[in-house]
Scaffold this active site. Sequence first.
Site, PDB file in Angstrom:
ATOM      1  N   HIS A   1      92.801  65.018  30.047  1.00  0.00           N
ATOM      2  CA  HIS A   1      93.359  66.379  30.135  1.00  0.00           C
ATOM      3  C   HIS A   1      92.568  67.342  29.221  1.00  0.00           C
ATOM      4  CE1 HIS A   1      96.717  64.967  32.466  1.00  0.00           C
ATOM      5  NE2 HIS A   1      97.272  64.285  31.480  1.00  0.00           N
TER       6      HIS A   1
ATOM      7  N   HIS B   1      94.031  58.673  28.000  1.00  0.00           N
ATOM      8  CA  HIS B   1      94.733  59.507  28.987  1.00  0.00           C
ATOM      9  C   HIS B   1      94.681  60.988  28.607  1.00  0.00           C
ATOM     10  CE1 HIS B   1      97.851  60.155  32.105  1.00  0.00           C
ATOM     11  NE2 HIS B   1      98.222  61.150  31.301  1.00  0.00           N
ATOM     12  N   GLU B   2      95.038  61.279  27.369  1.00  0.00           N
ATOM     13  CA  GLU B   2      95.102  62.673  26.958  1.00  0.00           C
ATOM     14  C   GLU B   2      93.712  63.296  26.833  1.00  0.00           C
ATOM     15  OE1 GLU B   2      97.824  64.240  27.035  1.00  0.00           O
ATOM     16  OE2 GLU B   2      99.044  62.439  27.306  1.00  0.00           O
TER      17      GLU B   2
END
Length: 496
Positions: free
Chosen positions: A25, A21-22
């Site tokens: 980003h 997920h990170e």
Amino acid sequence: MSLLVNIIAFILVFIFIVVVHEFGHYLFAVLFGVKVHEFAIGFGPAIYRKKGKKTDFRINVFPLGGYVRLKGEDPQEQEDPDSLYGVAAWKRFLIVLAGPVFSILAGYLLFVLIISIWGYTPIIIDKVLPGSPAEQAGLQANDIVLKLNGKYVFDTMDMTSIIRKGKPLTLEVLRKDARITARVTPVLTQKEYFLYLKDVKGNIGGKVESVNNISFERYMERYTKEYVTIKSELGELKGLIDNVSEIPQRYAIGIYYGQFSNVFAKDNEIFSKGDTLSEVEGMKVESTTDLMDIVTALGLKSDEIYLRIKGNEVEQVIRPLPAKVKISYISKNGTQKEITISKEKLLSVLSIPGVFEMKAPKMKPRGFEAIFVAIARSNRLALYIWKTLPGVFVGRNIQDVSGPVGVVQVIGQAVQFGLETVLIVVAVITINLGIFNLFPLPALDGGRIIFALVEMISRKKINRNVENLIHTIGFFLLLGFLFFMTFVDISRFFVR
């Protein structure tokens, strides 16, 4: 020991999910020239830290989340060209969106891997009712349902909900090696009643004429726990009505879904792996429903009875089996055998989790078909999550959701079943995480996406202090929700 394994498995799964997920980003932030101060797994003090050229990579002590800290997120920082609020709103939109998208894509890719290696368990027809639309359409027991109305279908809840609409259906089924298409139109069934009676004397069969001299349908509108006399075409039965379940009128095609076969999947004190159970005290064992009837009969005491009544017609009477039951089975080397054992011992064997093989064989699509099936499977899961999760915030569907403690338990249970189950759980969690973060709530990625969209449409900068205040309030509300779900998880231990 098992608790330790559960915790270790949870941490490994958690790290994978957070990193994916990170990383979404992080990747898009770097791509658009936004400086990343920190890439962190967990919160609190760092237990591992590595300084990069521009980013500080760290693992923190509390494994309950993760984050990338971008330049400009702190209101005290200037809106420099390499900060989050120094770039165009559409770039900020994509940076925030990338996290949930990477989470969801990871789930889809995992399902491609799972289905390519292990396949999937399809829906199988256990039994076709005589004279039903399914029989008229040519469907047979052991047909494997591949598609419904041209789309892959994976679980019985989906198939049932489509049948309940009452519209004509097209089923593509696999029978041995042949693909067969059947067109069937559901019909509206009569109400069904399942009665459990104690202290029973007498017999029953055919149409039910009355209960305590009241017509059956009228009595069932206001039944109570009481001694009754049930008069039917083929006899009279007296007893205490202890429990009644009712299934309302619904559209159906006249099939039962299969779950377990009658082949033992593991050795136990009576049977060996590969033995086939064929008959118990004269009751044939050819389907999942046969097995369920036998388990019901084994659980009944000598004066109890179980009735299934459709409309006012007695469809099934299950009576208790004797204390010693005669069993016929075929051993794994093909020899027909008979034994007699106590019904308590047989019931304990049949109650062992996973004692029987699954009725449906694994389907292993290859090449592009595996990808199409995996996408369809993931789409179904994502749609279910999208529909279910919002209800949690207003107190609905709580039973379908787990907090951190529940997730630890689920992962621990998955470990006991092997790598395939672990990967399925990881895929489900990461898709959940991605969709949850898309909800337009403050502090979530979805909330930040909304602010970026407003700025893109209005072409006006939003006051950062106002936005940060809203996200801070949202963060504490989410923290409260997290504590609530933890409380729900713990309370489940006490109701089991």
